[in-house]
Design an enzyme around this catalytic site. Sequence first.
Site, short mmCIF file in Angstrom:
data_model
loop_
_atom_site.label_atom_id
_atom_site.label_comp_id
_atom_site.label_asym_id
_atom_site.label_seq_id
_atom_site.Cartn_x
_atom_site.Cartn_y
_atom_site.Cartn_z
CB THR A 178 -0.91 0.00 1.25
OG1 THR A 178 -1.76 -1.13 1.15
CG2 THR A 178 -1.75 1.25 1.37
CB SER B 298 2.76 -7.95 1.76
OG SER B 298 1.62 -7.84 2.57
CB THR C 279 0.64 -3.46 6.56
OG1 THR C 279 -0.65 -3.45 5.95
CG2 THR C 279 1.27 -2.09 6.48
CG ASP C 280 -2.48 -7.26 3.92
OD1 ASP C 280 -2.81 -6.40 4.76
OD2 ASP C 280 -3.05 -7.38 2.82
#
Length: 350
Positions: free
Chosen positions: A38, A85, A118-119
């Site tokens: 993101t 990710s 971030t995932d």
Amino acid sequence: MKTIHAGIAAVVLTFISGTSVMAQQPLPTVAVLATGGTIAGTAEQASQTTGYKPGVLSAQALVASVPALDKVARINAEQVANVGSDNMDNSLLLKLAKRVNTLLQDKDVSGVVITHGTDTLEETAYFLNLVVKSDKPVVVTGSMRPATAIGADGPSNILQAVSVAASPEAKGRGVMIVLNDQIGAARFTSKTDANSLDTFKSFGAGALGRLVNQQPYFDNRVARQHTLQTPFDVSKLESLPKVDIIYGYQNDNGYMYDAAVAHQAKGIVVAGVGAGSESNFVIPSIRKAIEQGVIVVRSSRTGGGYIPADDAYPGLLGDNLNPQKARILLMLALTVSQDPAQVQAMFRQF
Ligand code: ASP
């Protein structure tokens, strides 16, 4: 009086020479490796915080969006990947880790920052925590809002991550996760909320420190071994042993374990209920997997807490690692040993 004047003069001289020495000192060099997410994402509307396209902006564009970096470090920006990710995989992990290790061998590089979705950021960060062979700072960052959003958090997170990577105080603390003013240890920090800016929390150990005015303040070190203290060497690895995660739930099914074995899993992490409990519906299949040489590790789907020894449930104890981090450690453990006792010891150590 004379002595006092001499003392003041010495302080002033030290101060003046101190400042002039500092002024002449070049800024540290920090390598920024971009992998997508993101933080490199764009959307049609500034109001959009979902439905954007991740992994669009280049590493150079990300760095250019933060002019204040000029005062913190000299930046070498590189693109390693440009993916969401959710699409990070073992081959990208190995590529990234090898590149980080190469860069850190360069005496002119003080630290490395990785920008990441971030995932699954915590998985990459923990992997690097176990395989980086240097005590120089390595910081993984990301953002919850795309670069085009009002109040985008990416630029501030990049500045904070570089400030930490450039800080001599950050040395020897293992790989760190920096977002939203918090400095967390990769071993203990996880994404806890799908939408909030304040999503990365360090359960079980607390944060390593915080940033105020973009300056890092450190309070803690982790006791778990990392980086230079681990036996894991990725330099010659082209792949990692296959490890699957299987979730526990009411009325769950043993055939998930049978399928993992049929697909040549070398390890299985059970995301068990509570403190890693397994239902009577799946235990026969878990025992069968273990008899066939698969290493099974119990963890908790709750996201926190330790797994106690309990003969009722087959499998090694995943300590207090969440399932996704237990998978990372089990993959690496299996590159050095298939002995259950040795693998178990690593879950206490790292
Ligand atoms: N889906 C994105 C990713 O992990 C989410 C993010 O970066 O925050 O790549």
